[in-house]
Write a protein that holds these residues in place. Structure first.
Motif, short mmCIF file in Angstrom:
data_model
loop_
_atom_site.label_atom_id
_atom_site.label_comp_id
_atom_site.label_asym_id
_atom_site.label_seq_id
_atom_site.Cartn_x
_atom_site.Cartn_y
_atom_site.Cartn_z
N MET A 1 52.15 15.25 -27.60
CA MET A 1 50.78 14.31 -27.63
C MET A 1 50.77 13.77 -26.24
O MET A 1 51.25 12.51 -25.74
CB MET A 1 51.32 13.15 -28.46
CG MET A 1 50.21 12.16 -28.85
SD MET A 1 50.39 11.20 -30.38
CE MET A 1 51.81 10.29 -29.81
N THR A 2 50.12 14.38 -25.55
CA THR A 2 49.77 14.17 -24.11
C THR A 2 48.25 13.85 -23.62
O THR A 2 47.31 14.04 -24.89
CB THR A 2 49.98 14.93 -23.07
OG1 THR A 2 49.22 16.33 -23.39
CG2 THR A 2 51.65 15.46 -23.35
N LYS A 3 48.21 13.16 -22.62
CA LYS A 3 46.75 12.76 -22.16
C LYS A 3 45.95 14.18 -22.22
O LYS A 3 44.59 14.22 -22.28
CB LYS A 3 46.45 11.92 -20.86
CG LYS A 3 47.30 12.59 -19.88
CD LYS A 3 47.34 11.44 -18.65
CE LYS A 3 47.96 12.05 -17.42
NZ LYS A 3 48.66 11.38 -16.41
N GLU A 4 46.51 15.25 -21.45
CA GLU A 4 45.88 16.47 -21.27
C GLU A 4 45.37 17.05 -22.55
O GLU A 4 44.43 17.56 -23.04
CB GLU A 4 46.80 17.46 -20.54
CG GLU A 4 47.05 16.90 -19.20
CD GLU A 4 48.16 16.09 -18.86
OE1 GLU A 4 48.46 15.55 -17.84
OE2 GLU A 4 48.89 15.80 -19.94
N PHE A 5 46.24 16.80 -23.67
CA PHE A 5 46.14 17.49 -24.89
C PHE A 5 44.67 16.69 -25.63
O PHE A 5 43.71 17.33 -25.99
CB PHE A 5 47.16 17.26 -25.88
CG PHE A 5 46.77 17.59 -27.21
CD1 PHE A 5 46.34 18.72 -27.69
CD2 PHE A 5 47.36 16.54 -28.30
CE1 PHE A 5 46.07 19.28 -28.88
CE2 PHE A 5 47.06 16.84 -29.66
CZ PHE A 5 46.55 18.14 -30.02
N ALA A 6 44.95 15.31 -25.33
CA ALA A 6 43.72 14.75 -26.13
C ALA A 6 42.55 14.88 -25.55
O ALA A 6 41.38 15.03 -26.18
CB ALA A 6 44.16 12.97 -25.93
N THR A 7 42.46 14.94 -24.09
CA THR A 7 41.25 15.17 -23.22
C THR A 7 40.66 16.57 -23.60
O THR A 7 39.41 16.67 -23.83
CB THR A 7 41.68 15.16 -22.06
OG1 THR A 7 42.02 13.57 -21.69
CG2 THR A 7 40.36 15.23 -20.84
N SER A 8 41.41 17.69 -23.78
CA SER A 8 41.01 18.73 -23.88
C SER A 8 40.33 19.07 -25.31
O SER A 8 39.39 19.85 -25.35
CB SER A 8 42.48 19.95 -23.93
OG SER A 8 43.04 19.92 -25.14
N VAL A 9 40.69 18.44 -26.39
CA VAL A 9 39.92 18.47 -27.63
C VAL A 9 38.78 17.99 -27.58
O VAL A 9 37.61 18.29 -28.05
CB VAL A 9 40.83 17.75 -28.69
CG1 VAL A 9 40.13 17.85 -30.15
CG2 VAL A 9 42.47 18.59 -28.89
N VAL A 10 38.55 16.62 -26.70
CA VAL A 10 37.25 15.96 -26.65
C VAL A 10 36.33 17.09 -25.66
O VAL A 10 35.11 17.34 -25.99
CB VAL A 10 37.32 14.55 -25.77
CG1 VAL A 10 36.09 14.28 -25.58
CG2 VAL A 10 37.89 13.98 -27.09
N VAL A 11 36.70 17.82 -24.49
CA VAL A 11 36.15 18.58 -23.83
C VAL A 11 35.66 19.82 -24.54
O VAL A 11 34.50 20.16 -24.33
CB VAL A 11 36.84 18.99 -22.60
CG1 VAL A 11 36.23 20.20 -21.73
CG2 VAL A 11 37.24 18.14 -21.47
N LYS A 12 36.41 20.42 -25.46
CA LYS A 12 36.07 21.62 -26.45
C LYS A 12 34.75 21.08 -27.41
O LYS A 12 33.94 21.52 -27.44
CB LYS A 12 37.23 21.91 -27.26
CG LYS A 12 37.01 23.11 -28.11
CD LYS A 12 38.30 23.70 -28.35
CE LYS A 12 38.79 22.86 -29.79
NZ LYS A 12 39.81 23.81 -30.42
N ALA A 13 34.92 19.66 -27.69
CA ALA A 13 33.58 19.16 -28.82
C ALA A 13 32.47 19.17 -27.78
O ALA A 13 31.35 19.18 -28.25
CB ALA A 13 34.13 17.90 -29.34
N LEU A 14 32.61 18.74 -26.37
CA LEU A 14 31.53 18.43 -25.55
C LEU A 14 30.82 20.11 -25.49
O LEU A 14 29.51 20.04 -25.28
CB LEU A 14 31.74 17.85 -24.28
CG LEU A 14 32.25 16.39 -24.20
CD1 LEU A 14 32.72 15.91 -23.02
CD2 LEU A 14 31.39 15.54 -25.07
N ARG A 15 31.47 20.90 -25.13
CA ARG A 15 31.12 22.23 -24.80
C ARG A 15 30.41 22.58 -25.99
O ARG A 15 29.35 23.44 -25.79
CB ARG A 15 32.27 23.09 -24.37
CG ARG A 15 32.72 22.76 -23.02
CD ARG A 15 33.89 23.79 -22.73
NE ARG A 15 34.04 23.50 -21.15
CZ ARG A 15 35.59 23.62 -20.92
NH1 ARG A 15 36.51 24.26 -21.81
NH2 ARG A 15 35.95 23.33 -19.70
#
Length: 136
Positions: free
Chosen positions: A48-62
């Motif tokens: 449960m990392t900041k990279e993981f949380a951020t990657s899911v949001v970036v995927k949503a934005l794309r």
């Protein structure tokens, strides 16, 4: 917390825990559109990392374009400079749940509760791949 009465252009995000049979944890991060009542992005991780949380949001934005706002709780992943910087660089406002007010994030919490009741708690998972196959 900003006013979330108008849900147009707002996405919510959170992380929930799923326990494996060996007592290890898998984390499900979800980005949810409360106006359309649908998941727009999710991911699974053993950390449960900041990279993981951020990657899911970036995927949503794309996949879905740029919302006006992302709402989250005040977990360390969501208050990290990586997460904040990603939203700032995309020109997206960030709204937080207030300390001691978990119902501010009720829409995503409700979704996680539902998926656990209807799916997760009825299964026994050995690996993250078992969870992935079930959730997909």
């Amino acid at each position: 917390m900003k006013n979330l009465d108008d849900l147009s252009g707002v996405l919510t995000t959170d992380i929930t825990y799923i326990q494996l049979m060996n007592r290890d944890w898998v984390y499900l991060a979800t980005v949810y559109d409360p106006e359309k009542r649908r998941v727009v992005s999710y991911g699974l991780s053993s950390e449960m990392t900041k990279e993981f949380a951020t990657s899911v949001v970036v995927k949503a934005l794309r996949a879905n374009g740029k919302p006006k706002m992302i709402h989250s709780d005040m977990g360390s992943q969501y208050t990290s400079s990586l997460f904040e910087g990603t939203l700032q660089n995309a020109g997206i406002d960030h709204s937080y749940s207030r300390t001691g007010h978990p119902y501010d994030n009720a829409r995503i919490e409700s979704f996680h509760s539902l998926i656990k009741r209807e799916l997760i708690y009825h299964e026994e998972y050995r690996t993250i791949d078992d969870v992935r196959a079930s959730v997909e």
